[in-house]
Each structure stands twice: as C-alpha cells, then as structure tokens.
Motif scaffolding. Structure first.
Motif, PDB file in Angstrom:
ATOM      1  N   LYS A 176       0.843  -1.181   0.000  1.00  0.00           N
ATOM      2  CA  LYS A 176       0.000   0.000   0.000  1.00  0.00           C
ATOM      3  C   LYS A 176       0.885   1.240   0.000  1.00  0.00           C
ATOM      4  CE  LYS A 176      -3.933  -2.130   2.361  1.00  0.00           C
ATOM      5  NZ  LYS A 176      -4.855  -2.059   3.549  1.00  0.00           N
ATOM      6  N   ILE A 177       0.637   2.116  -0.967  1.00  0.00           N
ATOM      7  CA  ILE A 177       1.404   3.353  -1.072  1.00  0.00           C
ATOM      8  C   ILE A 177       0.707   4.414  -0.234  1.00  0.00           C
ATOM      9  CG2 ILE A 177       2.301   5.102  -2.636  1.00  0.00           C
ATOM     10  CD1 ILE A 177       2.288   3.039  -4.837  1.00  0.00           C
ATOM     11  N   PRO A 178       1.416   5.070   0.673  1.00  0.00           N
ATOM     12  CA  PRO A 178       0.784   6.103   1.502  1.00  0.00           C
ATOM     13  C   PRO A 178       0.173   7.214   0.657  1.00  0.00           C
ATOM     14  CG  PRO A 178       2.954   5.522   2.351  1.00  0.00           C
ATOM     15  CD  PRO A 178       2.818   4.850   1.024  1.00  0.00           C
ATOM     16  N   THR A 179      -0.879   7.805   1.176  1.00  0.00           N
ATOM     17  CA  THR A 179      -1.563   8.878   0.456  1.00  0.00           C
ATOM     18  C   THR A 179      -0.636  10.061   0.201  1.00  0.00           C
ATOM     19  OG1 THR A 179      -3.641   8.224   1.513  1.00  0.00           O
ATOM     20  CG2 THR A 179      -3.574  10.395   0.474  1.00  0.00           C
ATOM     21  N   SER A 180       0.221  10.356   1.169  1.00  0.00           N
ATOM     22  CA  SER A 180       1.143  11.485   1.003  1.00  0.00           C
ATOM     23  C   SER A 180       2.081  11.263  -0.172  1.00  0.00           C
ATOM     24  CB  SER A 180       1.945  11.691   2.291  1.00  0.00           C
ATOM     25  OG  SER A 180       2.697  10.514   2.607  1.00  0.00           O
ATOM     26  N   VAL A 181       2.509  10.017  -0.381  1.00  0.00           N
ATOM     27  CA  VAL A 181       3.401   9.725  -1.504  1.00  0.00           C
ATOM     28  C   VAL A 181       2.648   9.873  -2.825  1.00  0.00           C
ATOM     29  CG1 VAL A 181       4.837   7.954  -2.576  1.00  0.00           C
ATOM     30  CG2 VAL A 181       4.808   8.197  -0.091  1.00  0.00           C
ATOM     31  N   VAL A 182       1.407   9.413  -2.864  1.00  0.00           N
ATOM     32  CA  VAL A 182       0.598   9.550  -4.087  1.00  0.00           C
ATOM     33  C   VAL A 182       0.403  11.020  -4.436  1.00  0.00           C
ATOM     34  CG1 VAL A 182      -1.650   9.094  -5.125  1.00  0.00           C
ATOM     35  CG2 VAL A 182      -0.577   7.361  -3.675  1.00  0.00           C
ATOM     36  N   VAL A 183       0.068  11.825  -3.428  1.00  0.00           N
ATOM     37  CA  VAL A 183      -0.108  13.258  -3.665  1.00  0.00           C
ATOM     38  C   VAL A 183       1.197  13.890  -4.142  1.00  0.00           C
ATOM     39  CG1 VAL A 183      -0.658  15.465  -2.565  1.00  0.00           C
ATOM     40  CG2 VAL A 183      -1.992  13.428  -2.005  1.00  0.00           C
ATOM     41  N   ALA A 184       2.325  13.482  -3.539  1.00  0.00           N
ATOM     42  CA  ALA A 184       3.627  14.029  -3.936  1.00  0.00           C
ATOM     43  C   ALA A 184       3.951  13.667  -5.381  1.00  0.00           C
ATOM     44  CB  ALA A 184       4.717  13.519  -2.992  1.00  0.00           C
ATOM     45  N   VAL A 185       3.684  12.425  -5.768  1.00  0.00           N
ATOM     46  CA  VAL A 185       3.952  12.003  -7.146  1.00  0.00           C
ATOM     47  C   VAL A 185       3.079  12.778  -8.126  1.00  0.00           C
ATOM     48  CG1 VAL A 185       3.794  10.078  -8.761  1.00  0.00           C
ATOM     49  CG2 VAL A 185       4.772   9.710  -6.493  1.00  0.00           C
ATOM     50  N   THR A 195       7.116  21.807  -3.964  1.00  0.00           N
ATOM     51  CA  THR A 195       7.963  20.956  -4.801  1.00  0.00           C
ATOM     52  C   THR A 195       9.049  20.281  -3.972  1.00  0.00           C
ATOM     53  OG1 THR A 195       7.559  22.415  -6.699  1.00  0.00           O
ATOM     54  CG2 THR A 195       9.429  20.899  -6.837  1.00  0.00           C
ATOM     55  N   THR A 196       9.726  21.044  -3.138  1.00  0.00           N
ATOM     56  CA  THR A 196      10.777  20.447  -2.299  1.00  0.00           C
ATOM     57  C   THR A 196      10.173  19.449  -1.313  1.00  0.00           C
ATOM     58  OG1 THR A 196      10.606  22.357  -0.802  1.00  0.00           O
ATOM     59  CG2 THR A 196      12.306  22.418  -2.502  1.00  0.00           C
ATOM     60  N   LEU A 197       9.004  19.760  -0.782  1.00  0.00           N
ATOM     61  CA  LEU A 197       8.343  18.829   0.146  1.00  0.00           C
ATOM     62  C   LEU A 197       7.965  17.538  -0.567  1.00  0.00           C
ATOM     63  CD1 LEU A 197       7.119  18.219   2.936  1.00  0.00           C
ATOM     64  CD2 LEU A 197       5.032  19.383   2.175  1.00  0.00           C
ATOM     65  N   ALA A 198       7.449  17.661  -1.790  1.00  0.00           N
ATOM     66  CA  ALA A 198       7.038  16.462  -2.532  1.00  0.00           C
ATOM     67  C   ALA A 198       8.229  15.568  -2.847  1.00  0.00           C
ATOM     68  CB  ALA A 198       6.323  16.876  -3.825  1.00  0.00           C
ATOM     69  N   VAL A 199       9.331  16.165  -3.291  1.00  0.00           N
ATOM     70  CA  VAL A 199      10.520  15.363  -3.604  1.00  0.00           C
ATOM     71  C   VAL A 199      11.073  14.718  -2.336  1.00  0.00           C
ATOM     72  CG1 VAL A 199      12.859  15.434  -4.527  1.00  0.00           C
ATOM     73  CG2 VAL A 199      11.068  16.771  -5.608  1.00  0.00           C
ATOM     74  N   ASP A 255      12.085   9.930   0.975  1.00  0.00           N
ATOM     75  CA  ASP A 255      11.961   9.176   2.232  1.00  0.00           C
ATOM     76  C   ASP A 255      11.275   7.840   2.005  1.00  0.00           C
ATOM     77  OD1 ASP A 255      13.221  11.171   3.594  1.00  0.00           O
ATOM     78  OD2 ASP A 255      11.381  12.149   4.269  1.00  0.00           O
ATOM     79  N   TRP A 256      10.240   7.828   1.166  1.00  0.00           N
ATOM     80  CA  TRP A 256       9.519   6.580   0.894  1.00  0.00           C
ATOM     81  C   TRP A 256      10.405   5.596   0.135  1.00  0.00           C
ATOM     82  CZ3 TRP A 256       7.590   4.508  -3.862  1.00  0.00           C
ATOM     83  CH2 TRP A 256       6.741   3.416  -3.704  1.00  0.00           C
ATOM     84  N   LEU A 257      11.157   6.095  -0.862  1.00  0.00           N
ATOM     85  CA  LEU A 257      12.064   5.213  -1.592  1.00  0.00           C
ATOM     86  C   LEU A 257      13.149   4.655  -0.685  1.00  0.00           C
ATOM     87  CD1 LEU A 257      12.570   7.131  -4.971  1.00  0.00           C
ATOM     88  CD2 LEU A 257      11.371   4.968  -4.634  1.00  0.00           C
ATOM     89  N   ARG A 258      13.660   5.484   0.218  1.00  0.00           N
ATOM     90  CA  ARG A 258      14.693   5.010   1.137  1.00  0.00           C
ATOM     91  C   ARG A 258      14.164   3.880   2.007  1.00  0.00           C
ATOM     92  NH1 ARG A 258      16.480   9.445   5.198  1.00  0.00           N
ATOM     93  NH2 ARG A 258      14.322   9.051   5.822  1.00  0.00           N
ATOM     94  N   ASP A 259      12.931   4.011   2.492  1.00  0.00           N
ATOM     95  CA  ASP A 259      12.346   2.953   3.327  1.00  0.00           C
ATOM     96  C   ASP A 259      12.070   1.696   2.513  1.00  0.00           C
ATOM     97  OD1 ASP A 259      12.438   4.667   5.448  1.00  0.00           O
ATOM     98  OD2 ASP A 259      10.355   5.324   5.268  1.00  0.00           O
ATOM     99  N   LYS A 260      11.616   1.855   1.261  1.00  0.00           N
ATOM    100  CA  LYS A 260      11.287   0.697   0.442  1.00  0.00           C
ATOM    101  C   LYS A 260      12.529  -0.044  -0.030  1.00  0.00           C
ATOM    102  CE  LYS A 260       7.806  -0.411  -0.517  1.00  0.00           C
ATOM    103  NZ  LYS A 260       6.882  -1.328   0.197  1.00  0.00           N
TER     104      LYS A 260
END
Length: 287
Positions: free
Chosen positions: A20-29, A267-271, A276-281
């Motif tokens: 499951k991809i977090p909602t924050s990551v989806v919004v950032a993408v 933009t900086t927040l989204a990246v 952070d999500w990629l680092r955890d995955k």
C-alpha cells in the motif's frame, strides 16, 4: 478462496500482497508529475509571453479576469512568469543533480579501484567540499565570473558530489569484498565493464535515493542565489528570482511572492516525501 481455481487464488494472493502506497506519496507524485507537465508545456499553457507588460494593470490583485494571479510591478502576468519560472528552476535542479551524481559516482569508483594516493586525494577533496559552505563558494564564483544559466547549472552540479563519491566508493569496495566482482575480473572483464555493468546496477537504488535528497536542496540553493540577485538574470526568470524581486511589494501585492514561494515549498516537500519513501522501500533492513 476454496471455490476459486488455482490461478484465481494466486491472483487474489498477489492483489492482497501488493504494498500500500501512503496517500502522502501519491499526492507528492501527482504534484511532481503536474510540475513536469507545466515545465514541458509552459509555452502552450502560459496566457501571456514572459516579458509582455500591461502598465495599466500594475500590481493588480488576483482574481482579475485578464490576470488570474495578478501582475507584478511592471504589469507582467504573474501566472505566466510562474509557469516559465518552474521550467527554469527544474532545468537547473535536474541538470545540477545529474552532474553531481555522475561526477561523484565516477570519483567514488576511481577511489575504490586505485586506492592509495588517488583514494586519499578524492577523500581529501570530499572533506574540503563538505567543510566549505557551498553558498559562500557559489557567491564568490558568480560575483567574479558573472551569472549565466550554463555557469549556474555547472556550479550547482558541484553541490553534493561528495555524498555520491563516498557512497559509490564504499559500496564498490563492499562489492569487491563479496567476491562477484573478483570473479568477473577473473573472466577477463575490463574495470569499466565491472563497475558500470555489474557494480553500478547493484548500487543504483542507493544513488537514486541520494538524488531525491539532493534535488530539493539544489532548488532551495538556486532560489537563494536568485533571491540575492546572483542567480538567473532577466529577462529569464526562476522561482527564486520572482521571490527576490517581489519582496519590495509584499504589502501591496503579496501574490507576486506567495505564488513562487508556495511552489518552492510544495515541490521540495514532494521530492523529500518521495525520497523518504524510496529510502524505506529500498532499505533491506526495513523488510
């Protein structure tokens, strides 16, 4: 699942096991994709040209039928300048991050391969880069040589290379210790083939995560230089350039500053969220 066939049961298990991809990551993408589309199609999307002036509507407020985000001190459309600023800022950030990653990775591989004197030189340069405030170095270079887009991209490309160099060196030495690099060397592979065809794919995920962490820092650094007047020069514009020129009109026309400043923050927040999500995955210790 007892009533389902074996292929259907396997498909159901795969659906249930999908992460499951977090909602924050989806919004950032989604935000990053929207920013990229805007950067690519700025010429078609912008309602006005970058330098078109409407002196009768100077410092108009947002909501104007002709200028949705208002106009600046010269009557230029804020929305149009914002769209072109996004293109320039992303161009600088992508170019600088790519140069930094390539340069740092190459120096890290050189240090891991030759060791000895070359390794000490690379590590010494990395220590010097880490100890020197990059903003001061950038101010000195731009003040002496002048500011141009090419020089700015190359200068920003020197930011953060020491991180990639340390990562590439450490992971390359680790790969050599694991034995598969030595086995490939025994088969007659050249050093370039070993590092770029076998070691680099194994460490690419770590380097990509590092790029997502450096990318927002480059955006902020470019914005700071443009704010100080040493970044992107007129008639071109960037997000930091817009903020710098709008600070004198914050009380009369706040949208001139708030629109690019909000874009920088989001933009900086989204990246950062994606990084952070990629680092955890991609971190094997998190699995």
């Amino acid at each position: 699942m007892a009533d389902l066939s074996l292929p259907q049961q396997r498909a159901a298990r795969r659906r249930l096991s999908l992460p499951k991809i977090p909602t924050s990551v989806v919004v950032a993408v989604v935000w990053i994709l929207a920013i990229l589309v805007v950067a690519l199609l700025a010429d078609q999307i912008a309602p006005y040209s970058l330098t078109r002036m409407d002196l009768k509507n100077r410092l108009s407020m947002p909501g104007n039928a002709a200028h949705w985000l208002g106009t600046d001190e010269l009557g230029r459309d804020v929305l149009s300048r914002l769209l072109f600023s996004i293109r320039i800022s992303l161009l600088i950030a992508f170019g600088a991050t790519t140069i930094s990653a390539v340069l740092g990775t190459l120096l890290g591989f050189l240090a891991a391969h030759f060791r000895g004197l070359i390794e000490q030189i690379v590590l010494m340069l990395a220590d010097f880069q880490a100890s020197m405030p990059f903003l001061i170095l950038a101010l000195a270079v731009l003040a002496f040589f002048g500011s141009s887009l090419q020089l700015l991209v190359c200068l920003m490309g020197l930011y953060g290379w020491e991180r990639y160099a340390r990562i590439a060196r450490g992971l390359a030495i680790s790969a050599a210790a694991q034995g598969y690099a030595g086995a490939i060397r025994q088969l007659g592979a050249t050093p370039s083939r070993i590092y770029f065809r076998h070691i680099l794919p194994n460490i690419a995920s770590t380097l990509i995560v590092s790029m997502t962490l450096v990318f927002p820092e480059v955006i902020l650094l470019e914005s700071g230089l443009s704010f100080l007047g040493l970044g992107v020069q007129p008639p071109m514009t960037s997000l930091g350039n817009m903020v710098g020129y709008a600070r004198e009109y914050l009380g009369r026309a706040p949208c001139i500053m708030l629109a690019p400043a909000t874009t920088i923050v989001l933009t900086t927040l989204a990246v950062s969220i994606i990084g952070d999500w990629l680092r955890d995955k991609l971190d094997p210790t998190m699995k």
